[in-house]
Design a protein around this motif. Structure first.
Motif, PDB file in Angstrom:
ATOM      1  N   PHE A  25      15.663 -13.800 -46.120  1.00  0.00           N
ATOM      2  CA  PHE A  25      14.081 -13.544 -45.951  1.00  0.00           C
ATOM      3  C   PHE A  25      13.916 -13.924 -44.673  1.00  0.00           C
ATOM      4  O   PHE A  25      12.317 -13.733 -44.174  1.00  0.00           O
ATOM      5  CB  PHE A  25      12.983 -13.013 -46.767  1.00  0.00           C
ATOM      6  N   GLU A  26      15.351 -14.055 -43.307  1.00  0.00           N
ATOM      7  CA  GLU A  26      15.349 -14.204 -41.983  1.00  0.00           C
ATOM      8  C   GLU A  26      14.116 -13.239 -41.302  1.00  0.00           C
ATOM      9  O   GLU A  26      13.604 -13.643 -40.515  1.00  0.00           O
ATOM     10  CB  GLU A  26      16.382 -14.664 -42.373  1.00  0.00           C
ATOM     11  N   ASP A  27      14.707 -11.479 -41.153  1.00  0.00           N
ATOM     12  CA  ASP A  27      13.349 -10.651 -40.923  1.00  0.00           C
ATOM     13  C   ASP A  27      12.403 -10.449 -41.261  1.00  0.00           C
ATOM     14  O   ASP A  27      11.352 -10.339 -39.686  1.00  0.00           O
ATOM     15  CB  ASP A  27      14.156  -9.578 -41.393  1.00  0.00           C
ATOM     16  N   ARG A  28      11.373 -11.474 -42.096  1.00  0.00           N
ATOM     17  CA  ARG A  28      10.743 -11.619 -42.676  1.00  0.00           C
ATOM     18  C   ARG A  28       9.608 -13.029 -42.076  1.00  0.00           C
ATOM     19  O   ARG A  28       8.611 -13.038 -42.373  1.00  0.00           O
ATOM     20  CB  ARG A  28      10.252 -10.804 -43.749  1.00  0.00           C
ATOM     21  N   GLY A  29      10.018 -14.027 -41.369  1.00  0.00           N
ATOM     22  CA  GLY A  29      10.180 -15.407 -40.770  1.00  0.00           C
ATOM     23  C   GLY A  29      11.249 -16.129 -41.857  1.00  0.00           C
ATOM     24  O   GLY A  29      10.050 -17.239 -41.636  1.00  0.00           O
ATOM     25  N   GLY A  30      11.600 -16.043 -43.162  1.00  0.00           N
ATOM     26  CA  GLY A  30      12.615 -16.871 -44.052  1.00  0.00           C
ATOM     27  C   GLY A  30      11.364 -18.177 -44.515  1.00  0.00           C
ATOM     28  O   GLY A  30      10.962 -17.156 -45.199  1.00  0.00           O
ATOM     29  N   LYS A  31      11.587 -19.191 -44.009  1.00  0.00           N
ATOM     30  CA  LYS A  31      11.084 -20.052 -44.739  1.00  0.00           C
ATOM     31  C   LYS A  31       9.835 -19.958 -44.515  1.00  0.00           C
ATOM     32  O   LYS A  31       8.836 -20.497 -46.091  1.00  0.00           O
ATOM     33  CB  LYS A  31      11.527 -21.586 -44.836  1.00  0.00           C
ATOM     34  N   ARG A  32       9.122 -19.600 -43.560  1.00  0.00           N
ATOM     35  CA  ARG A  32       7.561 -19.849 -43.454  1.00  0.00           C
ATOM     36  C   ARG A  32       7.224 -18.515 -44.018  1.00  0.00           C
ATOM     37  O   ARG A  32       6.209 -18.797 -44.864  1.00  0.00           O
ATOM     38  CB  ARG A  32       6.385 -19.565 -41.925  1.00  0.00           C
ATOM     39  N   TYR A  33       7.963 -17.324 -44.549  1.00  0.00           N
ATOM     40  CA  TYR A  33       7.290 -16.103 -45.531  1.00  0.00           C
ATOM     41  C   TYR A  33       7.331 -16.639 -46.535  1.00  0.00           C
ATOM     42  O   TYR A  33       6.117 -16.121 -47.334  1.00  0.00           O
ATOM     43  CB  TYR A  33       7.971 -15.168 -44.953  1.00  0.00           C
ATOM     44  N   LEU A  34       8.184 -17.541 -46.709  1.00  0.00           N
ATOM     45  CA  LEU A  34       8.064 -17.801 -48.592  1.00  0.00           C
ATOM     46  C   LEU A  34       7.322 -18.474 -48.738  1.00  0.00           C
ATOM     47  O   LEU A  34       6.911 -18.740 -50.094  1.00  0.00           O
ATOM     48  CB  LEU A  34       9.445 -18.630 -48.685  1.00  0.00           C
ATOM     49  N   TYR A  35       6.597 -19.467 -47.679  1.00  0.00           N
ATOM     50  CA  TYR A  35       6.016 -20.343 -47.900  1.00  0.00           C
ATOM     51  C   TYR A  35       4.913 -20.099 -48.399  1.00  0.00           C
ATOM     52  O   TYR A  35       3.259 -20.380 -49.035  1.00  0.00           O
ATOM     53  CB  TYR A  35       5.866 -21.939 -46.975  1.00  0.00           C
ATOM     54  N   SER A  36       4.714 -19.147 -47.601  1.00  0.00           N
ATOM     55  CA  SER A  36       3.261 -17.959 -47.426  1.00  0.00           C
ATOM     56  C   SER A  36       2.743 -16.979 -48.774  1.00  0.00           C
ATOM     57  O   SER A  36       1.950 -16.860 -49.520  1.00  0.00           O
ATOM     58  CB  SER A  36       3.222 -17.108 -46.414  1.00  0.00           C
ATOM     59  N   LEU A  37       3.879 -17.270 -49.328  1.00  0.00           N
ATOM     60  CA  LEU A  37       3.756 -15.999 -50.672  1.00  0.00           C
ATOM     61  C   LEU A  37       4.241 -16.711 -51.725  1.00  0.00           C
ATOM     62  O   LEU A  37       3.285 -16.743 -52.478  1.00  0.00           O
ATOM     63  CB  LEU A  37       5.259 -15.122 -50.908  1.00  0.00           C
ATOM     64  N   PHE A  38       4.771 -18.017 -51.818  1.00  0.00           N
ATOM     65  CA  PHE A  38       4.586 -19.464 -52.710  1.00  0.00           C
ATOM     66  C   PHE A  38       4.491 -20.997 -52.438  1.00  0.00           C
ATOM     67  O   PHE A  38       5.191 -21.182 -51.927  1.00  0.00           O
ATOM     68  CB  PHE A  38       6.149 -19.332 -53.048  1.00  0.00           C
ATOM     69  N   PRO A  39       3.014 -20.294 -52.270  1.00  0.00           N
ATOM     70  CA  PRO A  39       2.348 -22.222 -51.215  1.00  0.00           C
ATOM     71  C   PRO A  39       2.739 -23.349 -52.090  1.00  0.00           C
ATOM     72  O   PRO A  39       2.414 -24.641 -51.432  1.00  0.00           O
ATOM     73  CB  PRO A  39       0.901 -21.872 -51.635  1.00  0.00           C
ATOM     74  N   HIS A  40       2.965 -23.119 -53.929  1.00  0.00           N
ATOM     75  CA  HIS A  40       3.153 -25.050 -54.325  1.00  0.00           C
ATOM     76  C   HIS A  40       5.285 -24.790 -54.626  1.00  0.00           C
ATOM     77  O   HIS A  40       5.372 -24.915 -54.416  1.00  0.00           O
ATOM     78  CB  HIS A  40       2.560 -24.040 -55.451  1.00  0.00           C
ATOM     79  N   GLY A  41       5.525 -23.988 -53.054  1.00  0.00           N
ATOM     80  CA  GLY A  41       6.834 -23.823 -53.205  1.00  0.00           C
ATOM     81  C   GLY A  41       8.026 -22.683 -53.960  1.00  0.00           C
ATOM     82  O   GLY A  41       7.891 -22.800 -54.915  1.00  0.00           O
ATOM     83  N   PRO A  42       8.541 -22.410 -52.827  1.00  0.00           N
ATOM     84  CA  PRO A  42       9.224 -21.264 -53.432  1.00  0.00           C
ATOM     85  C   PRO A  42      10.233 -21.434 -54.510  1.00  0.00           C
ATOM     86  O   PRO A  42      10.611 -20.613 -54.975  1.00  0.00           O
ATOM     87  CB  PRO A  42       9.989 -20.961 -51.763  1.00  0.00           C
ATOM     88  N   VAL A  43      10.839 -22.301 -54.126  1.00  0.00           N
ATOM     89  CA  VAL A  43      11.722 -23.058 -55.079  1.00  0.00           C
ATOM     90  C   VAL A  43      11.209 -22.847 -56.908  1.00  0.00           C
ATOM     91  O   VAL A  43      11.518 -21.991 -57.675  1.00  0.00           O
ATOM     92  CB  VAL A  43      12.809 -23.952 -54.970  1.00  0.00           C
ATOM     93  N   TYR A  44       9.899 -24.094 -56.547  1.00  0.00           N
ATOM     94  CA  TYR A  44       9.535 -24.134 -58.430  1.00  0.00           C
ATOM     95  C   TYR A  44       8.890 -22.682 -58.396  1.00  0.00           C
ATOM     96  O   TYR A  44       9.012 -22.456 -59.731  1.00  0.00           O
ATOM     97  CB  TYR A  44       8.204 -24.769 -57.854  1.00  0.00           C
ATOM     98  N   GLN A  45       7.722 -21.872 -57.331  1.00  0.00           N
ATOM     99  CA  GLN A  45       7.276 -20.757 -58.747  1.00  0.00           C
ATOM    100  C   GLN A  45       8.132 -19.381 -58.350  1.00  0.00           C
ATOM    101  O   GLN A  45       8.328 -18.834 -59.610  1.00  0.00           O
ATOM    102  CB  GLN A  45       6.152 -20.769 -57.415  1.00  0.00           C
ATOM    103  N   ALA A  46       9.137 -19.167 -57.782  1.00  0.00           N
ATOM    104  CA  ALA A  46       9.868 -18.495 -57.486  1.00  0.00           C
ATOM    105  C   ALA A  46      11.175 -18.631 -59.183  1.00  0.00           C
ATOM    106  O   ALA A  46      11.024 -17.106 -59.975  1.00  0.00           O
ATOM    107  CB  ALA A  46      10.219 -17.838 -56.758  1.00  0.00           C
ATOM    108  N   SER A  47      11.540 -20.277 -59.607  1.00  0.00           N
ATOM    109  CA  SER A  47      12.201 -20.003 -60.651  1.00  0.00           C
ATOM    110  C   SER A  47      11.494 -19.894 -61.808  1.00  0.00           C
ATOM    111  O   SER A  47      11.523 -19.554 -62.788  1.00  0.00           O
ATOM    112  CB  SER A  47      13.050 -21.708 -60.692  1.00  0.00           C
TER     113      SER A  47
END
Length: 67
Positions: A25-47
């Motif tokens: 998701f680098e083209d959308r902002g990378g890690k910052r974008y992921l944390y905006s989608l999953f504020p409690h942690g992208p790995v935790y919530q996506a898992s």
């Protein structure tokens, strides 16, 4: 995320997942974008959403704590 964990098996750690997702998701902002989608942690919530077990070190309760 499921494909990444299937390809990497037991070496599928939180660090590797966040790196792979950030690159994906680098083209959308990378890690910052992921944390905006999953504020409690992208790995935790996506898992949880993907139905995958939590990778090792996903929830390190001692990280950042003050004792």
């Amino acid at each position: 995320m499921r494909n990444h964990c299937k390809d990497h098996g037991t070496s599928c750690t939180a660090r590797h997942i966040i790196k792979a997702l950030s690159e994906r998701f680098e083209d959308r902002g990378g890690k910052r974008y992921l944390y905006s989608l999953f504020p409690h942690g992208p790995v935790y919530q996506a898992s949880r959403l993907a139905g995958l077990p939590m990778p090792p070190s996903t929830l390190d309760l001692s990280f950042g704590s003050v004792h």
